[in-house]
Design an enzyme around this catalytic site. Structure first.
Site, short mmCIF file in Angstrom:
data_model
loop_
_atom_site.label_atom_id
_atom_site.label_comp_id
_atom_site.label_asym_id
_atom_site.label_seq_id
_atom_site.Cartn_x
_atom_site.Cartn_y
_atom_site.Cartn_z
N HIS A 97 21.57 -13.86 59.64
CA HIS A 97 20.41 -13.83 58.75
C HIS A 97 20.85 -14.21 57.35
O HIS A 97 21.98 -13.93 56.96
CB HIS A 97 19.82 -12.43 58.69
CG HIS A 97 19.14 -12.02 59.96
ND1 HIS A 97 18.76 -10.74 60.21
CD2 HIS A 97 18.76 -12.74 61.03
CE1 HIS A 97 18.18 -10.67 61.39
NE2 HIS A 97 18.17 -11.88 61.90
N THR A 98 19.94 -14.81 56.59
CA THR A 98 20.24 -15.06 55.19
C THR A 98 20.35 -13.71 54.48
O THR A 98 19.44 -12.90 54.54
CB THR A 98 19.11 -15.86 54.54
OG1 THR A 98 18.90 -17.04 55.28
CG2 THR A 98 19.44 -16.21 53.12
N GLN A 99 21.48 -13.49 53.82
CA GLN A 99 21.63 -12.22 53.11
C GLN A 99 21.77 -12.44 51.62
O GLN A 99 21.75 -11.50 50.84
CB GLN A 99 22.82 -11.47 53.66
CG GLN A 99 22.75 -11.40 55.16
CD GLN A 99 23.55 -10.27 55.72
OE1 GLN A 99 23.59 -9.18 55.17
NE2 GLN A 99 24.20 -10.53 56.82
#
Lengths: 266, 260
Positions: free
Chosen positions: B32-34
């Site tokens: 996931h984009t964090q």
């Protein structure tokens, strides 16, 4: 002596082969899907009316997003829903409730009662028990007898019917004011020497409207997240059906009116 | 017959073989984009008398490095809408792809079916809110600007990576929310003020705000794109910030060549 495997990870000495820099450690990022947009809502139920009011400020931290955001929505079948907390979740909830109330009308060919809608809203909230909507809803409507009803909820769907309730960032400021002015707590019959408490009864709508406006103007003075404008939504009993309205499926017996007035913008 | 209900309605193992579940056991973890990587900074938008103006600079930063200096962060969507995105540039480009596909699917001018700013904004807000619900946000804050081709009613709305939406006569994302919004609100405090504002004044106001951002936002650029959306369509252009004065910098201790 305790072995190292018995200690929590944080207390363990780093293994000798571990690279000392922070970059080599697995990095954990914390992103929160939640935010708080401030504001306050207030609902009061009377003998034949419901008042649900909210301020129109939307904020995030110290930023004011907009001064014209509404927190009270008409959700169909003569019912209204106030939401405060995270506005994205609140608006999603209002959309979902509106949709479900419309579905009910189409499936059963009658308007949902406020008590049935109250249970439905509870189920909608509980369905997201482990990723809750971050908002506190107030549901308002006239019940089967035309008496005002306010249903109050927590984030995961616990609910009860109440006479008056404030939710949001100034709830702690408004609640004691409502206790005193609506439920007449700590008020005594004059001349009874503090022996005979005043009995709370039905207050006329004009009086309650004044109390609501006073509650908001006071909250604005002390809570930075509250201000800009007041959206005051009222449900009253609609006048008796006319000849033309006799077959009107949209007739609910409730009349909803919205009043917008300014609050301090500082 | 298979007596077990879980097998009913499924392809029979003795005919089709056992279900191939191998695709479920991917060797790669789900990612996931964090955090955003290549980022754009503020976007500004102001409503005026018969339209709306939107502006964003052309810098894409990689942390504190000004990595790309010719990035277009405004996108025209259909005939009367422009969106401007701050935050992660790759997520912005993915949203551009989604919007291109949306237009191909939904826009039928011959049937008088168009997508205007309210529709584009609602679509974006639904996509962003869905992604936040999946804990896989698109790391952007977006302004959608547009005008109604019939009434010339201006439209300006904001949406961000949590799906939070709001509208106001003047909006700014990112650093602009701190630096530009106070200036914008002085001139356009409400809808009535926006209706009295001329296009010329709106353009000057945006120019002034972009200059303040260039002075004070270390991630901003000296060139920016602007778009004006009115009843008859979109007009776009590029601008460089002129008449700069860095005199204030002399007052700052520790800045430039000084003996402290």
């Amino acid at each position: 002596m305790a072995s190292s495997y018995m200690l929590p990870y944080a207390q363990q000495a780093p293994p000798s082969y571990a690279h000392p820099t922070e970059a080599s450690q697995p990095r954990q990022h914390h992103w929160s899907p939640y935010t708080e947009n401030g504001g306050v809502i207030l609902g009061i139920a009377g003998k034949d009316y419901v008042i649900l009011a909210g301020d129109t400020r939307s904020s995030e931290g110290y930023n004011i997003n907009t001064r014209t955001a509404r927190k009270v929505f008409s959700v169909g079948s003569g019912l209204i829903l106030g939401v405060v907390g995270m506005s994205a979740d609140g608006e999603e909830l209002a959309r979902k409730v509106t949709r479900k109330i419309d579905d009910y009308k189409r499936n059963h060919d009658k308007h949902i009662t406020v008590s049935a809608a109250a249970v439905m809203l509870s189920r909608i909230l509980y369905q997201k028990r482990f990723f809750p909507y971050y908002c506190q809803p107030l549901l308002g409507g006239l019940d089967e007898n035309g008496v005002g009803a306010i249903y109050t909820y927590d984030y995961v769907g616990s609910f009860e019917r109440e006479q008056s309730r404030a939710f949001g960032s100034a709830a702690a400021l408004i609640t004691p004011f409502l206790d005193n002015q609506i439920n007449l707590k700590n008020q005594f019959v004059p001349g009874s020497n503090g022996e005979q408490p005043k009995q709370a009864g039905d207050l006329p709508r004009a009086t309650v409207e004044k109390i609501v406006k006073d509650a908001f103007t006071s909250a604005v003075e002390r809570q930075i997240e509250v201000g800009d404008g007041l959206q005051l939504v009222t449900i009253t009993r609609a006048p008796p059906r006319t000849e033309e309205e006799a077959d009107d499926d949209d007739w609910t017996g409730a009349a909803i009116s919205v009043e917008l007035s300014p609050l301090k913008k500082d | 017959m298979n007596q077990f209900p879980h097998g009913w309605g499924r392809p029979r193992d003795d005919v089709y073989g056992a279900y191939d579940a191998s695709y479920l056991n991917s060797t790669e973890p789900v990612t996931h984009t964090q955090r955003p990587i290549v980022t754009g900074t503020s976007v500004l938008g102001v409503k005026f008398k018969d339209g709306v103006i939107i502006a964003a600079d052309n810098i894409a930063s990689y942390g504190s490095l000004a990595r790309y200096d010719n990035v277009e962060r405004l996108l025209q969507v259909g005939t009367h809408t422009v969106i401007g995105a701050g935050g992660d540039i790759s997520d912005m480009q993915y949203l551009h792809l989604l919007l291109d596909n949306l237009l191909i699917r939904e826009q039928y001018p011959a049937d008088d079916h168009h997508l205007y700013a309210p529709q584009v904004h609602t679509y974006l807000s639904r996509v962003l809110y869905q992604r936040r619900n999946k804990f896989d946000p698109l790391w952007n804050s977006i302004l959608t600007a547009g005008a109604d081709p019939k009434t010339s009613e201006p439209f300006l709305s904001y949406v961000d990576l949590r799906g939070t939406t709001f509208s106001a006569p003047a909006l700014a994302t990112g650093f602009g929310a701190h630096l530009a919004v106070p200036i914008l609100r002085r001139y356009v405090p409400d809808d009535a003020a926006a209706e009295a504002l001329t296009q010329e004044d709106a353009e000057k106001l945006v120019e002034e705000c972009m200059k303040v951002l260039w002075y004070r936002d270390a991630r901003s650029g000296v060139t920016y794109s602007w778009a004006v959306i009115k009843k008859d369509g979109v007009e776009t252009g590029n601008k460089k910030i002129e008449n700069q004065s860095w005199k204030f910098a002399e007052m700052i201790k520790g800045y430039g060549a000084q003996n402290i």
